[in-house]
Design a protein around this motif. Structure first.
Motif, mmCIF file in Angstrom:
data_model
loop_
_atom_site.group_PDB
_atom_site.id
_atom_site.type_symbol
_atom_site.label_atom_id
_atom_site.label_comp_id
_atom_site.label_asym_id
_atom_site.label_seq_id
_atom_site.Cartn_x
_atom_site.Cartn_y
_atom_site.Cartn_z
ATOM 1 N N ARG A 90 -19.993 -0.226 -13.872
ATOM 2 C CA ARG A 90 -19.598 -1.197 -14.893
ATOM 3 C C ARG A 90 -19.875 -0.648 -16.289
ATOM 4 N NH1 ARG A 90 -18.312 -6.212 -13.086
ATOM 5 N NH2 ARG A 90 -18.781 -6.664 -10.901
ATOM 6 N N LYS A 91 -20.944 0.160 -16.414
ATOM 7 C CA LYS A 91 -21.250 0.852 -17.654
ATOM 8 C C LYS A 91 -21.200 2.350 -17.383
ATOM 9 C CE LYS A 91 -24.277 -2.747 -19.537
ATOM 10 N NZ LYS A 91 -25.630 -3.035 -20.088
ATOM 11 N N GLY A 92 -21.135 3.135 -18.468
ATOM 12 C CA GLY A 92 -21.092 4.576 -18.291
ATOM 13 C C GLY A 92 -19.677 5.107 -18.328
ATOM 14 N N HIS A 93 -19.514 6.367 -17.923
ATOM 15 C CA HIS A 93 -18.212 7.021 -17.997
ATOM 16 C C HIS A 93 -17.254 6.441 -16.969
ATOM 17 C CE1 HIS A 93 -15.158 10.084 -18.342
ATOM 18 N NE2 HIS A 93 -15.253 10.329 -17.048
ATOM 19 N N ARG A 94 -16.043 6.145 -17.411
ATOM 20 C CA ARG A 94 -14.994 5.671 -16.524
ATOM 21 C C ARG A 94 -13.786 6.594 -16.657
ATOM 22 N NH1 ARG A 94 -15.769 0.611 -14.511
ATOM 23 N NH2 ARG A 94 -13.545 0.169 -14.342
ATOM 24 N N ALA A 95 -13.245 6.995 -15.519
ATOM 25 C CA ALA A 95 -12.162 7.971 -15.516
ATOM 26 C C ALA A 95 -10.878 7.376 -16.074
ATOM 27 C CB ALA A 95 -11.926 8.466 -14.089
ATOM 28 N N GLY A 96 -10.044 8.241 -16.666
ATOM 29 C CA GLY A 96 -8.776 7.804 -17.222
ATOM 30 C C GLY A 96 -7.720 8.885 -17.107
ATOM 31 N N MET A 97 -6.894 8.978 -18.132
ATOM 32 C CA MET A 97 -5.762 9.891 -18.131
ATOM 33 C C MET A 97 -6.187 11.356 -18.024
ATOM 34 S SD MET A 97 -2.391 9.830 -18.425
ATOM 35 C CE MET A 97 -1.057 10.987 -18.764
ATOM 36 N N ASP A 98 -7.345 11.715 -18.593
ATOM 37 C CA ASP A 98 -7.807 13.104 -18.510
ATOM 38 C C ASP A 98 -7.901 13.563 -17.057
ATOM 39 O OD1 ASP A 98 -7.987 13.074 -21.240
ATOM 40 O OD2 ASP A 98 -10.129 13.502 -21.333
ATOM 41 N N GLU A 148 -26.707 5.821 -21.702
ATOM 42 C CA GLU A 148 -27.119 7.177 -21.357
ATOM 43 C C GLU A 148 -26.165 7.830 -20.364
ATOM 44 O OE1 GLU A 148 -28.869 10.769 -20.963
ATOM 45 O OE2 GLU A 148 -29.262 9.252 -22.503
ATOM 46 N N LEU A 149 -25.698 7.090 -19.359
ATOM 47 C CA LEU A 149 -24.804 7.655 -18.357
ATOM 48 C C LEU A 149 -23.487 8.089 -18.991
ATOM 49 C CD1 LEU A 149 -24.604 8.251 -15.323
ATOM 50 C CD2 LEU A 149 -23.603 5.975 -15.024
ATOM 51 N N ARG A 150 -22.970 7.255 -19.874
ATOM 52 C CA ARG A 150 -21.726 7.591 -20.561
ATOM 53 C C ARG A 150 -21.928 8.767 -21.512
ATOM 54 N NH1 ARG A 150 -16.901 4.977 -21.609
ATOM 55 N NH2 ARG A 150 -15.888 5.501 -23.558
ATOM 56 N N ALA A 175 -13.161 22.623 -5.373
ATOM 57 C CA ALA A 175 -14.376 22.045 -5.941
ATOM 58 C C ALA A 175 -14.030 21.336 -7.239
ATOM 59 C CB ALA A 175 -15.424 23.125 -6.197
ATOM 60 N N ASP A 176 -14.459 20.097 -7.354
ATOM 61 C CA ASP A 176 -14.330 19.335 -8.597
ATOM 62 C C ASP A 176 -15.713 19.311 -9.236
ATOM 63 O OD1 ASP A 176 -13.958 17.533 -10.643
ATOM 64 O OD2 ASP A 176 -13.208 15.903 -9.383
ATOM 65 N N LEU A 177 -15.921 20.152 -10.266
ATOM 66 C CA LEU A 177 -17.234 20.271 -10.891
ATOM 67 C C LEU A 177 -17.427 19.169 -11.923
ATOM 68 C CD1 LEU A 177 -17.502 24.143 -11.443
ATOM 69 C CD2 LEU A 177 -18.081 22.775 -9.414
ATOM 70 N N GLY A 178 -18.581 18.499 -11.859
ATOM 71 C CA GLY A 178 -18.808 17.348 -12.726
ATOM 72 C C GLY A 178 -17.864 16.227 -12.385
ATOM 73 N N ALA A 179 -17.771 15.917 -11.108
ATOM 74 C CA ALA A 179 -16.688 15.069 -10.583
ATOM 75 C C ALA A 179 -16.798 13.606 -10.968
ATOM 76 C CB ALA A 179 -16.645 15.191 -9.056
ATOM 77 N N GLY A 180 -17.966 13.137 -11.371
ATOM 78 C CA GLY A 180 -18.111 11.710 -11.619
ATOM 79 C C GLY A 180 -17.836 10.920 -10.353
ATOM 80 N N ALA A 181 -16.994 9.907 -10.441
ATOM 81 C CA ALA A 181 -16.642 9.101 -9.261
ATOM 82 C C ALA A 181 -15.601 9.779 -8.375
ATOM 83 C CB ALA A 181 -16.147 7.730 -9.701
ATOM 84 N N MET A 241 -23.512 8.393 -10.255
ATOM 85 C CA MET A 241 -22.092 8.722 -10.147
ATOM 86 C C MET A 241 -21.758 9.301 -8.775
ATOM 87 S SD MET A 241 -20.862 7.571 -12.883
ATOM 88 C CE MET A 241 -19.187 8.095 -12.528
ATOM 89 N N ALA A 242 -22.667 10.067 -8.204
ATOM 90 C CA ALA A 242 -22.444 10.593 -6.853
ATOM 91 C C ALA A 242 -22.332 9.459 -5.841
ATOM 92 C CB ALA A 242 -23.571 11.553 -6.464
ATOM 93 N N ASP A 243 -23.136 8.413 -6.035
ATOM 94 C CA ASP A 243 -23.036 7.245 -5.152
ATOM 95 C C ASP A 243 -21.674 6.577 -5.308
ATOM 96 O OD1 ASP A 243 -24.267 5.205 -3.336
ATOM 97 O OD2 ASP A 243 -23.908 3.923 -5.079
#
Length: 240
Positions: free
Chosen positions: A6-14, A126-128, A31-37, A62-64
């Motif tokens: 709900r907070k932190g980095h959320r994926a988009g067009m990038d 902090e997560l974002r 391999a997706d490095l720094g994959a986030g969700a 984010m790994a969860d």
């Protein structure tokens, strides 16, 4: 379907543009490095039916999210071809291998490193912030890892700001060649806000500047036809 905090980095067009840099015919380990969700890696797996994806993420939270994304019932066709690896992309040598990133163990690597300058106005979350703000020599460190884990002639794709181009090209030197650059424009008459770079491990091929991608139509009211195709996994960014 993507499970995101709900907070932190959320994926988009990038993430969609990065995923679209992988050739549609790709098969093998990615391999997706720094994959986030897991948005970019799983989008590539969705389009490339014979790809196996490892989502490499340092943040436990984010790994969860990535694990829950893979386990989501709507993603059942991908779940057998994807897994999460909790590891720091900047690890080196034996520590990197022990963490699960063995040398020459991948056929393709994609990455979306944090690329906001520390001087930019940062998020209080902090997560974002950790997902967005780049650290010193980040491209050198991430591309060092990419070069180690990618097999000879394997592929690389990354997305960044145009301001980082020189640093990226310096870090590619002696590691990846045959680089192709696609500028990403908000509209066809505006300057690029992103660049997507694709290259090949241990190649001596030269640099190619590809036709740009305009995200929106000339009025800026909707996605361009090409951007809409990329968002929905109907085409690749490089036409293959």
């Amino acid at each position: 379907m993507l499970v995101q905090p709900r907070k932190g980095h959320r994926a988009g067009m990038d993430a969609m543009m990065l995923a679209a840099a992988v050739p549609s015919f790709f098969s093998g380990r990615l391999a997706d490095l720094g994959a986030g969700a897991g948005a970019a890696g799983l989008a590539a797996a969705s389009r490339c039916a014979r790809a196996e994806v490892v989502l490499v993420e340092r943040s436990a939270e984010m790994a969860d999210c990535a694990r829950r994304t893979i386990a989501h019932p709507a993603n059942s066709r991908l779940s057998g071809r994807a897994r999460v690896l909790v590891a720091d992309v900047t690890l080196t040598g034996k520590e990197r291998s022990a963490a699960g990133m063995e040398d020459t163990s991948f056929d393709y690597v994609v990455m979306n490193p944090p690329f906001n300058a520390a001087s930019d106005r940062g998020s209080p979350d902090e997560l974002r912030r950790s997902a967005h703000v780049m650290h010193e020599d980040i491209f050198e460190k991430w591309l060092r890892t990419a070069a180690a884990i990618t097999r000879p002639r394997g592929g690389l794709a990354l997305i960044a700001r145009p301001q980082s181009l020189r640093e990226i090209l310096d870090a590619l030197q002696g590691r990846f060649g045959e680089a192709q650059i696609v500028p990403i424009l908000p509209r066809i008459d505006e300057p690029a806000i992103r660049i997507v770079i694709r290259a090949r491990r241990a190649s001596r091929g030269g640099l190619t500047l590809m036709p740009p991608l305009a995200i929106h139509d000339p009025r800026g009211e909707r996605f361009s036809a090409r951007a809409d195709d990329i968002n929905n996994g109907r085409t690749s960014l490089f036409g293959d």
